[in-house]
Design an enzyme around this catalytic site. Sequence first.
Site, mmCIF file in Angstrom:
data_model
loop_
_atom_site.group_PDB
_atom_site.id
_atom_site.type_symbol
_atom_site.label_atom_id
_atom_site.label_comp_id
_atom_site.label_asym_id
_atom_site.label_seq_id
_atom_site.Cartn_x
_atom_site.Cartn_y
_atom_site.Cartn_z
ATOM 1 N N ASP A 116 15.921 98.792 54.625
ATOM 2 C CA ASP A 116 15.692 97.602 53.814
ATOM 3 C C ASP A 116 14.937 97.976 52.530
ATOM 4 O OD1 ASP A 116 15.353 94.471 53.718
ATOM 5 O OD2 ASP A 116 13.368 95.317 53.350
ATOM 6 N N GLY A 172 9.610 84.862 53.293
ATOM 7 C CA GLY A 172 9.187 83.513 53.652
ATOM 8 C C GLY A 172 10.041 82.501 52.921
ATOM 9 N N GLU A 180 16.667 87.739 41.436
ATOM 10 C CA GLU A 180 15.222 87.992 41.541
ATOM 11 C C GLU A 180 14.747 88.004 42.991
ATOM 12 O OE1 GLU A 180 12.529 88.127 38.703
ATOM 13 O OE2 GLU A 180 12.168 89.234 40.529
ATOM 14 N N GLU A 224 12.615 91.832 63.600
ATOM 15 C CA GLU A 224 13.798 91.390 64.335
ATOM 16 C C GLU A 224 13.857 92.093 65.695
ATOM 17 O OE1 GLU A 224 16.953 90.292 62.266
ATOM 18 O OE2 GLU A 224 16.008 90.387 60.300
ATOM 19 N N LYS A 256 19.964 91.234 48.908
ATOM 20 C CA LYS A 256 19.639 92.613 48.496
ATOM 21 C C LYS A 256 20.687 93.599 48.972
ATOM 22 C CE LYS A 256 16.787 93.179 52.526
ATOM 23 N NZ LYS A 256 16.867 91.774 52.926
ATOM 24 N N GLY A 294 7.733 86.973 65.056
ATOM 25 C CA GLY A 294 8.889 86.715 64.201
ATOM 26 C C GLY A 294 8.871 87.509 62.904
ATOM 27 N N VAL A 317 14.639 71.781 31.762
ATOM 28 C CA VAL A 317 16.002 72.143 31.388
ATOM 29 C C VAL A 317 16.752 71.013 30.701
ATOM 30 C CG1 VAL A 317 16.160 73.858 33.228
ATOM 31 C CG2 VAL A 317 16.980 71.531 33.651
ATOM 32 N N ILE A 336 7.610 87.586 44.156
ATOM 33 C CA ILE A 336 7.092 88.319 42.987
ATOM 34 C C ILE A 336 8.208 88.449 41.956
ATOM 35 C CG2 ILE A 336 5.952 90.422 42.197
ATOM 36 C CD1 ILE A 336 5.296 91.063 45.124
ATOM 37 N N LYS A 394 16.085 97.822 48.365
ATOM 38 C CA LYS A 394 15.317 97.210 47.284
ATOM 39 C C LYS A 394 14.970 98.226 46.201
ATOM 40 C CE LYS A 394 13.576 93.718 50.456
ATOM 41 N NZ LYS A 394 12.574 93.529 51.527
#
Lengths: 428, 428
Positions: free
Chosen positions: B201, B302, B129, B190, B105, B187, B33, B136, B205
């Site tokens: 969820d 992650g 993103e 939840e 999201k 983990g 940059v 991804i 998305k």
Amino acid sequence: MKPVKVGLLGLGTVGTGVVRIVEGHQEDLASQVGSPIVIEKVLVQNKNKARNIAIDQDKLTEDPWDIIRHPDIDVIVEVMGGIGLTKEYILEALALGKHVVTANKDLMALHGPEILAKAQENRCDIMYEASVAGGIPIIRTLVEGFSSDRINKIMGIVNGTTNFILTKMSQEGASYLDVLKEAQELGYAESDPTSDVEGLDAARKMTILATIGFRANVALEDVSVQGISSVTKEDILYAKRLGYEVKLLGIAERQDDLISISVQPTMVKQSHPIASVNGVFNAVYVYGEAVGETMFYGAGAGELPTATSIVSDLVAVVKNLKLGVNGMQGSLAYKEKKLKTDDQISSKYFLLLKVADRAGVLARITQVFADFEVSLESVLQQPTPSNPEAEIIIITHDANKAAIQKVLATFESLEVVHKVKSVYRVEG
Amino acid sequence: MKPVKVGLLGLGTVGTGVVRIVEGHQEDLASQVGSPIVIEKVLVQNKNKARNIAIDQDKLTEDPWDIIRHPDIDVIVEVMGGIGLTKEYILEALALGKHVVTANKDLMALHGPEILAKAQENRCDIMYEASVAGGIPIIRTLVEGFSSDRINKIMGIVNGTTNFILTKMSQEGASYLDVLKEAQELGYAESDPTSDVEGLDAARKMTILATIGFRANVALEDVSVQGISSVTKEDILYAKRLGYEVKLLGIAERQDDLISISVQPTMVKQSHPIASVNGVFNAVYVYGEAVGETMFYGAGAGELPTATSIVSDLVAVVKNLKLGVNGMQGSLAYKEKKLKTDDQISSKYFLLLKVADRAGVLARITQVFADFEVSLESVLQQPTPSNPEAEIIIITHDANKAAIQKVLATFESLEVVHKVKSVYRVEG
């Protein structure tokens, strides 16, 4: 809104696809870039040839300079292929301030740095998404999607012809030559299939991917290349029995800034996502330090997938044009290239040996591996119909390439080893 | 070179990853940059909490306005989550001319159009993103890679928790509740797993992906949602026996400009590439008119994969900043949204019925399908231990959703149908 005018070099399969998409999606494209995109001139070999696409006869020309020096054309789309003259056309177009979109992997693999430098010098865009893996936007992903990550491995099935052949051999137990013939009849393989089956086409694509992924100017000669013509149906059978598929993989790796690039038939564990990429499909598996494992899958060739990539590049160029920011992508290869030597390249190997079937042979052979510090993951000895000969199948732990070469050289001079039938790199 | 200053809202797992990547890859980022990227201020809940990352205490603040109104901060990275206050912060940051990168999201699915409009009004970038499928780069791919194509189907495994549960159930024959418990211990789920297991969820998305893919403002309420809590190990066993895996799929489809979006447990043919996406991995399968089938696979969540996506967005924002072209992405949703009604939504279905085991029952049941013009691909009747009861397994040809609902309603009132045990959409 003033239309953006495009000159198209070549009206073969892919060129026809580009015309179809640009004309068919006119409204969508204009909404994205803010003005119409018009194909102004098209270079063809013969203006009078019958074509399976309706195109204004006035737009056709047999003279490339009509397009390259056309004052109103802003972007050149090159889908004619070839290297010598094509390079001259592209360099001249860039010198004249025209932006270039190309699908030409041969040209980019061989002359990428020169072309990129010329583009930068003239503040022009040069885009070549379609040069690797047809419809999969892998170049954009490596450049932008993973810009903040450090990519350490790129593994690709980047040649559809060889993947078609290996898939058929695996699924039908057919021989290499029979499937090659079928692929030729279906039009998946050329009458001279050398470039595909000997891995050259894949090597060119890996040159491009490694340059972008590792930000260093990789050259075609840096790629160690082996094709699939020596893969037998027996090899594939053994692989499957052990839980592997044989795939022609391009593998580019980086470790502590040392890189290695190769193309070779490879045994890939069936549980690895790339093992189930079949037929003419392509896939590129990318391992990034932060992102971990990712894979991008899609059609590797074909009129429309390739044309889609080209037109998406064209959209990106036109957006830049509207913003006045062409030629700003900067150097992608700002790192010094340092290649691994053979004793720094490490992987697992599969070996299939034909040996004398008598006492002490296995001990003698495993000693050779031990002498060169190659440790073994698994060893299987079995009798063969041609007694007193036995087969030994060995999978090594990670071993360096130089050591494996020394092992193989030693086997050459060993009377008990009748033949090293197969050697494969192993992945996954 | 003047550094670009970034304000970070949140220092949880992902925030920590962002700090690690920005600091660890400083040289690479600056090469791309043209100037250093500095994390100037970080919003935390408690400045004095012990952290597993070394960070200058002076950079921490407990007051979000310290960051949002900071005169030197150019870009806000939001990884604090939440909707109410977070939205207020982001809108204010955009109003003050700051660019925003977010992984949120929930916020983008619920308030995307409002936030995008505010960004455009202030010529600011808003990038997200990381809000879908972690590492991804699927949003970038849909926006840029396929800009010239017409996307007609997006099918995603976009929730790692449920994919982990379904994979375990499939591979180990375990029950839903047992695996859920294990996922909670690891983990991956939840303590209140509702949002994941009930498909909410995934629905958020899919709202984001469908909006981008179809260029129309899809709202969360447009998504028909069903979770995995009713999936039994028997269902999975039946699916496998018939050559299918059960996956929680988000499916967005377009046909003649009519769209439909749903999330539901789906039987996916084992040969389909999305069927072998296992564990916490995500994958998004995209079907474009020109490009054909493509699939993008990787870690869905992650610390580092998500942080990579965020920092790649940050790089894009900083590049735009250098070029002076922020806020130019334009409207992504320029098409009018037209939703399919239930009688326009078509797919194959799997049904498992418990029926009375006596003469004429099969005829009676298949007649119900015929009455609503649903044709059948396969029918299997088998006895069960609880005689005189039999099981009937039916896979339909493509049938519309309204017709299937009428079939099911009819079964309710049919004495010979003891129970409709399972109904699944079928893909691939």
